[in-house]
Scaffold this motif. Structure first.
Motif, PDB file in Angstrom:
ATOM      1  N   TRP A  65      16.072   2.397   6.381  1.00 55.82           N
ATOM      2  CA  TRP A  65      15.247   1.720   7.374  1.00 55.82           C
ATOM      3  C   TRP A  65      14.422   0.617   6.734  1.00 55.82           C
ATOM      4  O   TRP A  65      14.300  -0.484   7.278  1.00 55.82           O
ATOM      5  N   ILE A  66      13.830   0.906   5.588  1.00 56.69           N
ATOM      6  CA  ILE A  66      13.019  -0.102   4.896  1.00 56.69           C
ATOM      7  C   ILE A  66      13.881  -1.304   4.540  1.00 56.69           C
ATOM      8  O   ILE A  66      13.500  -2.460   4.779  1.00 56.69           O
ATOM      9  N   GLU A  67      15.061  -1.061   3.993  1.00 51.36           N
ATOM     10  CA  GLU A  67      15.985  -2.137   3.644  1.00 51.36           C
ATOM     11  C   GLU A  67      16.441  -2.900   4.893  1.00 51.36           C
ATOM     12  O   GLU A  67      16.526  -4.131   4.880  1.00 51.36           O
ATOM     13  N   TYR A  68      16.715  -2.180   5.973  1.00 51.03           N
ATOM     14  CA  TYR A  68      17.134  -2.802   7.225  1.00 51.03           C
ATOM     15  C   TYR A  68      16.075  -3.794   7.708  1.00 51.03           C
ATOM     16  O   TYR A  68      16.387  -4.935   8.055  1.00 51.03           O
ATOM     17  N   TYR A  69      14.820  -3.348   7.730  1.00 50.38           N
ATOM     18  CA  TYR A  69      13.759  -4.226   8.211  1.00 50.38           C
ATOM     19  C   TYR A  69      13.490  -5.385   7.257  1.00 50.38           C
ATOM     20  O   TYR A  69      13.166  -6.493   7.703  1.00 50.38           O
ATOM     21  N   GLU A  70      13.631  -5.186   5.957  1.00 43.40           N
ATOM     22  CA  GLU A  70      13.505  -6.298   5.008  1.00 43.40           C
ATOM     23  C   GLU A  70      14.547  -7.368   5.304  1.00 43.40           C
ATOM     24  O   GLU A  70      14.226  -8.561   5.350  1.00 43.40           O
ATOM     25  N   ASN A  71      15.784  -6.947   5.505  1.00 40.92           N
ATOM     26  CA  ASN A  71      16.860  -7.901   5.811  1.00 40.92           C
ATOM     27  C   ASN A  71      16.638  -8.569   7.172  1.00 40.92           C
ATOM     28  O   ASN A  71      16.903  -9.764   7.326  1.00 40.92           O
ATOM     29  N   TYR A  72      16.160  -7.815   8.138  1.00 41.46           N
ATOM     30  CA  TYR A  72      15.902  -8.367   9.475  1.00 41.46           C
ATOM     31  C   TYR A  72      14.811  -9.435   9.406  1.00 41.46           C
ATOM     32  O   TYR A  72      14.922 -10.497  10.027  1.00 41.46           O
ATOM     33  N   ILE A  73      13.756  -9.173   8.638  1.00 38.35           N
ATOM     34  CA  ILE A  73      12.664 -10.139   8.471  1.00 38.35           C
ATOM     35  C   ILE A  73      13.182 -11.404   7.790  1.00 38.35           C
ATOM     36  O   ILE A  73      12.842 -12.522   8.200  1.00 38.35           O
ATOM     37  N   LYS A  74      14.025 -11.247   6.777  1.00 36.30           N
ATOM     38  CA  LYS A  74      14.613 -12.414   6.103  1.00 36.30           C
ATOM     39  C   LYS A  74      15.457 -13.236   7.071  1.00 36.30           C
ATOM     40  O   LYS A  74      15.422 -14.468   7.046  1.00 36.30           O
ATOM     41  N   GLU A  75      16.203 -12.560   7.919  1.00 37.63           N
ATOM     42  CA  GLU A  75      17.030 -13.261   8.904  1.00 37.63           C
ATOM     43  C   GLU A  75      16.153 -14.006   9.906  1.00 37.63           C
ATOM     44  O   GLU A  75      16.444 -15.147  10.265  1.00 37.63           O
ATOM     45  N   CYS A  76      15.066 -13.393  10.340  1.00 36.25           N
ATOM     46  CA  CYS A  76      14.133 -14.066  11.250  1.00 36.25           C
ATOM     47  C   CYS A  76      13.518 -15.291  10.573  1.00 36.25           C
ATOM     48  O   CYS A  76      13.404 -16.350  11.192  1.00 36.25           O
ATOM     49  N   ASP A  77      13.133 -15.158   9.306  1.00 35.98           N
ATOM     50  CA  ASP A  77      12.597 -16.290   8.560  1.00 35.98           C
ATOM     51  C   ASP A  77      13.605 -17.430   8.486  1.00 35.98           C
ATOM     52  O   ASP A  77      13.243 -18.609   8.644  1.00 35.98           O
ATOM     53  N   ARG A  78      14.856 -17.086   8.272  1.00 33.22           N
ATOM     54  CA  ARG A  78      15.911 -18.097   8.200  1.00 33.22           C
ATOM     55  C   ARG A  78      16.045 -18.814   9.545  1.00 33.22           C
ATOM     56  O   ARG A  78      16.144 -20.045   9.603  1.00 33.22           O
ATOM     57  N   LEU A  79      16.032 -18.051  10.626  1.00 33.80           N
ATOM     58  CA  LEU A  79      16.142 -18.642  11.963  1.00 33.80           C
ATOM     59  C   LEU A  79      14.937 -19.524  12.300  1.00 33.80           C
ATOM     60  O   LEU A  79      15.088 -20.579  12.925  1.00 33.80           O
ATOM     61  N   ILE A  80      13.766 -19.097  11.878  1.00 37.41           N
ATOM     62  CA  ILE A  80      12.558 -19.894  12.104  1.00 37.41           C
ATOM     63  C   ILE A  80      12.654 -21.220  11.363  1.00 37.41           C
ATOM     64  O   ILE A  80      12.342 -22.273  11.901  1.00 37.41           O
ATOM     65  N   GLN A  81      13.140 -21.180  10.129  1.00 41.83           N
ATOM     66  CA  GLN A  81      13.306 -22.413   9.355  1.00 41.83           C
ATOM     67  C   GLN A  81      14.330 -23.335  10.008  1.00 41.83           C
ATOM     68  O   GLN A  81      14.155 -24.555  10.005  1.00 41.83           O
ATOM     69  N   GLN A  82      15.379 -22.777  10.570  1.00 38.96           N
ATOM     70  CA  GLN A  82      16.385 -23.589  11.261  1.00 38.96           C
ATOM     71  C   GLN A  82      15.782 -24.273  12.477  1.00 38.96           C
ATOM     72  O   GLN A  82      16.139 -25.403  12.784  1.00 38.96           O
ATOM     73  N   GLN A  83      14.895 -23.579  13.180  1.00 37.24           N
ATOM     74  CA  GLN A  83      14.289 -24.136  14.394  1.00 37.24           C
ATOM     75  C   GLN A  83      13.336 -25.285  14.078  1.00 37.24           C
ATOM     76  O   GLN A  83      13.154 -26.168  14.895  1.00 37.24           O
ATOM     77  N   LYS A  84      12.745 -25.259  12.875  1.00 33.59           N
ATOM     78  CA  LYS A  84      11.771 -26.313  12.512  1.00 33.59           C
ATOM     79  C   LYS A  84      12.466 -27.536  12.108  1.00 33.59           C
ATOM     80  O   LYS A  84      13.043 -28.331  12.244  1.00 33.59           O
TER      81      LYS A  84
END
Length: 84
Positions: A65-84
């Motif tokens: 679960w900890i690893e899952y959420y770490e990867n999910y947060i990284k993916e969200c960060d990547r998507l946020i950077q794409q939107q900017k």
């Protein structure tokens, strides 16, 4: 104009999902730390400690679960950077 509102809503949605994922990851990290503390104070046995770490919580172990959420947060960060 309409497109920027959609992108903005999408960006806010991603940020909200990232925040929720961070809260859930923190929950599992705190639970893991409490478990470690109980073991170090000898409140629980080693076998109970190991059993709880490897116990499934909705199909995943604590570490998964900890690893899952770490990867999910990284993916969200990547998507946020794409939107900017």
């Amino acid at each position: 104009m309409k497109r920027s509102r959609i992108v903005r809503a999408s960006l806010e949605e991603i940020k909200n999902k990232r925040r929720i994922a961070h809260e859930r990851k923190d929950y599992f990290l705190k639970y893991f730390k409490k478990l470690q503390e109980k073991y170090s104070r000898k409140e629980i046995s080693y076998s109970s400690y190991v059993e709880t770490i490897h116990k499934n919580f909705d199909g995943k172990t604590l570490n998964e679960w900890i690893e899952y959420y770490e990867n999910y947060i990284k993916e969200c960060d990547r998507l946020i950077q794409q939107q900017k």
